[in-house]
Design a protein around this motif. Structure first.
Motif, mmCIF file in Angstrom:
data_model
loop_
_atom_site.group_PDB
_atom_site.id
_atom_site.type_symbol
_atom_site.label_atom_id
_atom_site.label_comp_id
_atom_site.label_asym_id
_atom_site.label_seq_id
_atom_site.Cartn_x
_atom_site.Cartn_y
_atom_site.Cartn_z
ATOM 1 N N GLU A 41 0.869 -1.176 0.000
ATOM 2 C CA GLU A 41 0.000 0.000 0.000
ATOM 3 C C GLU A 41 0.904 1.224 0.000
ATOM 4 O O GLU A 41 1.725 1.397 0.904
ATOM 5 C CB GLU A 41 -0.900 -0.018 1.238
ATOM 6 C CG GLU A 41 -1.781 1.203 1.381
ATOM 7 C CD GLU A 41 -2.519 1.221 2.713
ATOM 8 O OE1 GLU A 41 -3.249 2.199 2.944
ATOM 9 O OE2 GLU A 41 -2.361 0.276 3.514
ATOM 10 N N LEU A 42 0.765 2.070 -1.008
ATOM 11 C CA LEU A 42 1.540 3.298 -1.074
ATOM 12 C C LEU A 42 0.597 4.476 -0.866
ATOM 13 O O LEU A 42 -0.199 4.823 -1.736
ATOM 14 C CB LEU A 42 2.263 3.420 -2.416
ATOM 15 C CG LEU A 42 3.197 4.633 -2.547
ATOM 16 C CD1 LEU A 42 4.371 4.511 -1.574
ATOM 17 C CD2 LEU A 42 3.707 4.772 -3.974
ATOM 18 N N ARG A 43 0.679 5.071 0.311
ATOM 19 C CA ARG A 43 -0.114 6.251 0.630
ATOM 20 C C ARG A 43 0.694 7.497 0.259
ATOM 21 O O ARG A 43 1.876 7.589 0.601
ATOM 22 C CB ARG A 43 -0.443 6.304 2.120
ATOM 23 C CG ARG A 43 -1.214 5.114 2.649
ATOM 24 C CD ARG A 43 -1.558 5.319 4.114
ATOM 25 N NE ARG A 43 -2.425 4.265 4.620
ATOM 26 C CZ ARG A 43 -3.087 4.333 5.774
ATOM 27 N NH1 ARG A 43 -2.972 5.422 6.546
ATOM 28 N NH2 ARG A 43 -3.855 3.339 6.166
ATOM 29 N N THR A 44 0.059 8.438 -0.401
ATOM 30 C CA THR A 44 0.710 9.702 -0.718
ATOM 31 C C THR A 44 -0.096 10.833 -0.090
ATOM 32 O O THR A 44 -1.217 11.130 -0.517
ATOM 33 C CB THR A 44 0.825 9.921 -2.238
ATOM 34 O OG1 THR A 44 1.566 8.842 -2.815
ATOM 35 C CG2 THR A 44 1.535 11.231 -2.537
ATOM 36 N N TYR A 45 0.473 11.422 0.951
ATOM 37 C CA TYR A 45 -0.146 12.570 1.609
ATOM 38 C C TYR A 45 0.367 13.841 0.934
ATOM 39 O O TYR A 45 1.563 14.135 0.973
ATOM 40 C CB TYR A 45 0.221 12.598 3.092
ATOM 41 C CG TYR A 45 -0.402 11.504 3.918
ATOM 42 C CD1 TYR A 45 -1.653 11.692 4.515
ATOM 43 C CD2 TYR A 45 0.246 10.293 4.118
ATOM 44 C CE1 TYR A 45 -2.221 10.691 5.290
ATOM 45 C CE2 TYR A 45 -0.322 9.286 4.879
ATOM 46 C CZ TYR A 45 -1.554 9.491 5.465
ATOM 47 O OH TYR A 45 -2.119 8.499 6.227
ATOM 48 N N ARG A 46 -0.533 14.573 0.321
ATOM 49 C CA ARG A 46 -0.170 15.840 -0.309
ATOM 50 C C ARG A 46 -0.427 16.964 0.696
ATOM 51 O O ARG A 46 -1.503 17.049 1.294
ATOM 52 C CB ARG A 46 -0.959 16.042 -1.601
ATOM 53 C CG ARG A 46 -0.742 14.871 -2.568
ATOM 54 C CD ARG A 46 -1.214 15.139 -3.966
ATOM 55 N NE ARG A 46 -1.093 13.936 -4.779
ATOM 56 C CZ ARG A 46 0.023 13.505 -5.348
ATOM 57 N NH1 ARG A 46 1.137 14.212 -5.198
ATOM 58 N NH2 ARG A 46 0.036 12.387 -6.061
ATOM 59 N N LEU A 47 0.575 17.799 0.869
ATOM 60 C CA LEU A 47 0.580 18.774 1.947
ATOM 61 C C LEU A 47 0.592 20.196 1.408
ATOM 62 O O LEU A 47 0.783 20.429 0.212
ATOM 63 C CB LEU A 47 1.799 18.556 2.850
ATOM 64 C CG LEU A 47 2.024 17.129 3.362
ATOM 65 C CD1 LEU A 47 3.307 17.064 4.171
ATOM 66 C CD2 LEU A 47 0.835 16.656 4.195
ATOM 67 N N ILE A 48 0.395 21.132 2.311
ATOM 68 C CA ILE A 48 0.588 22.554 2.054
ATOM 69 C C ILE A 48 1.689 23.021 2.996
ATOM 70 O O ILE A 48 1.703 22.646 4.175
ATOM 71 C CB ILE A 48 -0.713 23.346 2.299
ATOM 72 C CG1 ILE A 48 -1.810 22.882 1.334
ATOM 73 C CG2 ILE A 48 -0.476 24.846 2.155
ATOM 74 C CD1 ILE A 48 -3.181 23.463 1.641
ATOM 75 N N ASN A 49 2.624 23.789 2.482
ATOM 76 C CA ASN A 49 3.729 24.247 3.319
ATOM 77 C C ASN A 49 3.200 24.929 4.580
ATOM 78 O O ASN A 49 2.273 25.744 4.526
ATOM 79 C CB ASN A 49 4.625 25.211 2.548
ATOM 80 C CG ASN A 49 5.475 24.497 1.513
ATOM 81 O OD1 ASN A 49 5.876 23.352 1.710
ATOM 82 N ND2 ASN A 49 5.754 25.159 0.403
ATOM 83 N N GLY A 50 3.797 24.588 5.715
ATOM 84 C CA GLY A 50 3.338 25.097 6.997
ATOM 85 C C GLY A 50 3.365 23.989 8.036
ATOM 86 O O GLY A 50 4.228 23.104 7.999
ATOM 87 N N PRO A 51 2.389 23.964 8.960
ATOM 88 C CA PRO A 51 2.420 23.010 10.066
ATOM 89 C C PRO A 51 1.992 21.595 9.719
ATOM 90 O O PRO A 51 2.092 20.700 10.558
ATOM 91 C CB PRO A 51 1.466 23.626 11.088
ATOM 92 C CG PRO A 51 0.496 24.411 10.255
ATOM 93 C CD PRO A 51 1.300 24.946 9.106
ATOM 94 N N MET A 52 1.489 21.370 8.502
ATOM 95 C CA MET A 52 0.985 20.037 8.162
ATOM 96 C C MET A 52 2.043 18.962 8.329
ATOM 97 O O MET A 52 1.762 17.863 8.823
ATOM 98 C CB MET A 52 0.453 20.011 6.732
ATOM 99 C CG MET A 52 -0.907 20.614 6.542
ATOM 100 S SD MET A 52 -1.501 20.367 4.838
ATOM 101 C CE MET A 52 -3.144 21.076 4.962
ATOM 102 N N ARG A 53 3.274 19.234 7.909
ATOM 103 C CA ARG A 53 4.305 18.198 7.927
ATOM 104 C C ARG A 53 4.615 17.737 9.349
ATOM 105 O O ARG A 53 4.752 16.540 9.606
ATOM 106 C CB ARG A 53 5.576 18.691 7.231
ATOM 107 C CG ARG A 53 6.726 17.669 7.244
ATOM 108 C CD ARG A 53 6.309 16.388 6.533
ATOM 109 N NE ARG A 53 7.207 15.285 6.804
ATOM 110 C CZ ARG A 53 8.258 14.975 6.035
ATOM 111 N NH1 ARG A 53 8.526 15.694 4.963
ATOM 112 N NH2 ARG A 53 9.020 13.947 6.329
#
Length: 266
Positions: A41-53
């Motif tokens: 299973e390859l999950r790809t979390y797409r983020l927005i620069n900031g606190p998400m990471r």
């Protein structure tokens, strides 16, 4: 944000033939014990620069990975896209023993109180402050002769994730055969292209396709290894064989350079 993962629909699609699944008994690498083919299973979390990471890292490190390991998954890899389409995003590679284990993981997580407690900052985020922008999931099945993840030795590595697309199932199966039984993986190994996994994609937007992950100690070694591979006489002969040339069996390649998270188990 995307809808929750519909795992049972993904499995039903694979079973009904709406996605291609390579057939044949499991085979191990030469000299090893035969093992069942893992499901990836390859999950790809797409983020927005900031606190998400930071929030995602805390969830994966403290909640998801420990709970998934308790449920029988792993080792689990976490990688940041350093070069290639999709930045900022994080890939999470989850090996499952079987497709049934993939389907049952959400129920196991839901019944794990330690997971719920550790994951609350991520799981309980509001729509006004989401934990990620979107989530994509791809399901893959390990090649018959490369049936298990090979965890690399040493830290400070880089990884390369590549997906090959074909125009029909026959061409896709031919490309898989070049790797799995045709000697291409062996040519990779002797030229320093160290594989972590090879798999046929069971879900995706451009099927049929296959995906593999390589690892290198650094970028300079990667460049040298690809150069040696391209000049290898066995590879030159294989790629010139009628029926095996790129124009006949592949329609494109996606490529990303990844860096592992400090807590990644791969």
């Amino acid at each position: 944000m995307s809808h929750p993962i519909d795992r049972r629909s993904m499995i039903a699609g694979a079973a009904s033939g709406s996605v291609a699944i390579a057939t044949g008994a499991a085979h191990a690498q030469p000299g090893s014990k035969a093992e069942a083919r893992q499901i990836y299973e390859l999950r790809t979390y797409r983020l927005i620069n900031g606190p998400m990471r930071a929030r995602l890292d805390g969830y994966l490190r403290d909640a998801f990975i420990p709970a998934a390991r308790r449920a029988g998954c792993g080792p689990i890899g976490v990688f940041t896209v350093a070069i290639g389409e999709g930045s900022p995003s994080v890939h999470v590679l989850v090996p499952h023993p079987t497709i049934a284990d993939f389907a049952s993981l959400p129920e196991k997580l839901a019944s794990d109180p330690a997971y719920a407690k550790a994951g609350e900052p991520f799981l309980g985020a509001s729509p006004r402050d989401p934990s990620y922008a979107s989530l994509d999931v791809k399901l893959m099945r390990a090649f018959p002769r490369f049936s298990q993840i090979e965890v690399p030795v040493g830290r400070g590595r880089i990884f390369e994730l590549r997906t090959y697309f074909s125009h029909n199932d026959r061409a896709g199966a031919t490309k898989i055969g070049m790797f799995d039984t045709g000697g291409e993986i062996e040519i990779f190994r002797r030229n320093g292209l160290t594989p972590v996994f090879f798999a046929q994609d069971l879900t995706g937007h451009r099927l049929p396709s296959l995906t593999y992950l390589l690892t290198f100690p650094d970028h300079a070694t990667r460049e040298r290894s690809w150069g040696a591979f391209g000049a290898d006489p066995a590879w030159r002969k294989l790629i010139a064989t009628p029926g095996l040339t790129d124009p006949e069996i592949t329609t494109g390649i996606d490529n990303q350079i990844l860096t592992p998270a400090a807590y990644s188990q791969i």
